[in-house]
Write an enzyme that holds these catalytic residues in place. Structure first.
Site, mmCIF file in Angstrom:
data_model
loop_
_atom_site.group_PDB
_atom_site.id
_atom_site.type_symbol
_atom_site.label_atom_id
_atom_site.label_comp_id
_atom_site.label_asym_id
_atom_site.label_seq_id
_atom_site.Cartn_x
_atom_site.Cartn_y
_atom_site.Cartn_z
ATOM 1 N N ASP A 132 -3.514 -4.764 2.342
ATOM 2 C CA ASP A 132 -3.952 -3.408 1.963
ATOM 3 C C ASP A 132 -4.297 -3.289 0.484
ATOM 4 O O ASP A 132 -4.876 -2.287 0.071
ATOM 5 C CB ASP A 132 -2.806 -2.395 2.192
ATOM 6 C CG ASP A 132 -2.572 -2.103 3.653
ATOM 7 O OD1 ASP A 132 -3.363 -2.592 4.485
ATOM 8 O OD2 ASP A 132 -1.604 -1.389 3.953
ATOM 9 N N GLY A 146 2.565 2.536 -0.089
ATOM 10 C CA GLY A 146 3.113 2.746 -1.434
ATOM 11 C C GLY A 146 3.220 1.478 -2.272
ATOM 12 O O GLY A 146 2.692 1.422 -3.389
ATOM 13 N N GLY A 147 3.848 0.447 -1.736
ATOM 14 C CA GLY A 147 4.041 -0.810 -2.480
ATOM 15 C C GLY A 147 2.711 -1.466 -2.819
ATOM 16 O O GLY A 147 2.512 -1.978 -3.928
ATOM 17 N N SER A 148 1.762 -1.438 -1.869
ATOM 18 C CA SER A 148 0.445 -2.048 -2.090
ATOM 19 C C SER A 148 -0.319 -1.299 -3.176
ATOM 20 O O SER A 148 -0.987 -1.904 -4.015
ATOM 21 C CB SER A 148 -0.379 -2.008 -0.800
ATOM 22 O OG SER A 148 0.261 -2.723 0.212
ATOM 23 N N LEU A 198 2.356 4.202 4.526
ATOM 24 C CA LEU A 198 1.556 4.951 3.548
ATOM 25 C C LEU A 198 1.082 4.073 2.394
ATOM 26 O O LEU A 198 0.458 4.569 1.446
ATOM 27 C CB LEU A 198 2.372 6.138 2.998
ATOM 28 C CG LEU A 198 2.781 7.186 4.043
ATOM 29 C CD1 LEU A 198 3.712 8.235 3.421
ATOM 30 C CD2 LEU A 198 1.550 7.873 4.636
ATOM 31 N N LYS A 201 -1.947 6.181 1.083
ATOM 32 C CA LYS A 201 -3.072 6.190 2.039
ATOM 33 C C LYS A 201 -2.569 6.557 3.422
ATOM 34 O O LYS A 201 -1.375 6.426 3.731
ATOM 35 C CB LYS A 201 -3.770 4.828 2.091
ATOM 36 C CG LYS A 201 -2.905 3.630 2.535
ATOM 37 C CD LYS A 201 -2.770 3.400 4.011
ATOM 38 C CE LYS A 201 -1.930 2.168 4.356
ATOM 39 N NZ LYS A 201 -1.416 2.142 5.733
HETATM 40 O O1 C5P Z 1 -0.658 -8.406 4.289
HETATM 41 P P1 C5P Z 1 0.713 -7.840 4.320
HETATM 42 O O2 C5P Z 1 1.687 -8.618 3.467
HETATM 43 O O3 C5P Z 1 0.776 -6.395 4.028
HETATM 44 O O4 C5P Z 1 1.207 -7.994 5.809
HETATM 45 C C1 C5P Z 1 2.551 -7.870 6.194
HETATM 46 C C2 C5P Z 1 2.715 -8.465 7.546
HETATM 47 O O5 C5P Z 1 2.060 -7.652 8.528
HETATM 48 C C3 C5P Z 1 2.114 -9.841 7.722
HETATM 49 O O6 C5P Z 1 3.016 -10.832 7.328
HETATM 50 C C4 C5P Z 1 1.848 -9.888 9.212
HETATM 51 O O7 C5P Z 1 3.034 -10.152 9.922
HETATM 52 C C5 C5P Z 1 1.446 -8.456 9.525
HETATM 53 N N1 C5P Z 1 -0.012 -8.249 9.488
HETATM 54 C C6 C5P Z 1 -0.777 -8.767 10.514
HETATM 55 N N2 C5P Z 1 -2.138 -8.569 10.498
HETATM 56 C C7 C5P Z 1 -2.717 -7.878 9.501
HETATM 57 C C8 C5P Z 1 -1.951 -7.344 8.461
HETATM 58 C C9 C5P Z 1 -0.587 -7.552 8.494
HETATM 59 O O8 C5P Z 1 -0.268 -9.404 11.451
HETATM 60 N N3 C5P Z 1 -4.037 -7.693 9.526
#
Ligand code: C5P
Length: 281
Positions: free
Chosen positions: A137, A102-104, A100, A10
């Protein structure tokens, strides 16, 4: 039985941060769009019940419990009861630390394939909740297409009828940006003089990314890359995706890819990943 499916990358066509929430996440509004660039996930029934094995074409990616694909299957088993043994292979094309997704995306596809192979069923809301536990994501990748996402990113509203044609050029320098770091710097970061962070109008859309501020402050080369791209003929808009480090350019159909590639090399050096793609239909 073996199932194979693409896990699309994405880009964020826009990413606006509203505030830092009490739980540490950031409340945001982002428009995400799936690309034709994709990893490929293959999954088959193999091994003792409950056993999960993962192999990956990229040796730098961990294949243990830290991998989101393994976490997806583990969480699914916790929600539906023990799964049959699963052997998963991941053919990586999407670079990591790139913004991008990828992992999500791999995790979302792993959820779908594991559910199908194990003949379990989950309601849509249960599936979305499981995806959201894996990452902000991940729910988007259950939908694909173009979607407006809110909350911390996990509330997905598909944008029916919205299209953006034309080639998209992805450019990633040989370093990644840790997402938690980018968000943690958002509030204190300053704009670099001479760099345009303002929304770029493109058809019905406004392309803007609030995470450019912290990331450009640390990686000046990304600001330079965006500015240079925007000045080239055939480039309709250029923006960083997510928390970077990928910068993408939306191109006209007749854009000269060879000349753009040469300009990118002259600007950031030869050690750069350049990938033409399009939005996935
Ligand atoms: O949700 P995800 O694991 O992808 O997020 C990784 C990190 O990015 C979170 O631990 C946080 O530090 C930050 N994040 C955030 N606000 C979001 C999405 C991600 O602060 N809306």
């Amino acid at each position: 039985m073996t199932l194979t499916a693409p896990a699309y990358a994405k880009i964020n066509l826009s990413l606006r941060i509203h505030h830092r929430r009490a739980d540490g996440f950031h409340a945001l509004s982002t428009r995400m769009a799936a690309l034709t660039l994709a990893d490929t996930l293959t999954m088959r029934l193999e091994g003792a019940p409950g056993h999960v094995s993962l192999t990956c074409s990229d040796p730098s990616i961990p294949v243990d419990a830290g991998n989101l694909v393994v976490q997806a299957v583990t969480r699914l088993a916790a929600a539906t009861g023990p799964l049959p043994g699963l052997a998963i292979h991941l053919e990586k094309r999407i670079p990591h630390g790139a913004g991008l997704g990828g992992g999500s995306s791999d995790a979302a596809v792993a959820l779908r394939l594991a559910l199908q192979l194990s003949e379990r069923s989950l309601s849509e809301p249960e599936m979305r909740a499981l995806a959201a536990q894996l990452g902000s994501d991940v729910p988007f990748f259950l939908h694909g297409g173009i979607a407006d996402c809110h909350g911390r990113g996990e509330e997905v509203q598909p944008c029916a009828g919205l299209v953006l044609g034309g080639p998209i050029l992805l450019i990633k320098l040989p370093f990644g940006v840790p997402t938690p770091w980018a968000y943690s710097q958002w509030q204190s970061a300053r704009e670099l003089p001479g760099i345009d962070y303002q929304p770029q109008r493109l058809e019905e859309m406004e392309l803007v990314n609030d995470l450019e501020r912290p990331v450009f402050q640390k990686h000046l080369v990304l600001a330079l890359l965006k500015q240079t791209l925007r000045a080239q003929s055939g480039v309709r808009a250029a923006l960083m995706s997510g928390s970077g480090s990928t910068v993408f350019a939306v191109l006209t159909e007749d854009a000269d890819l060879a000349s753009l590639t040469q300009t990118i090399h002259e600007t950031v050096g030869s050690e750069v990943w350049i990938q033409p793609t399009r939005l996935a239909g």
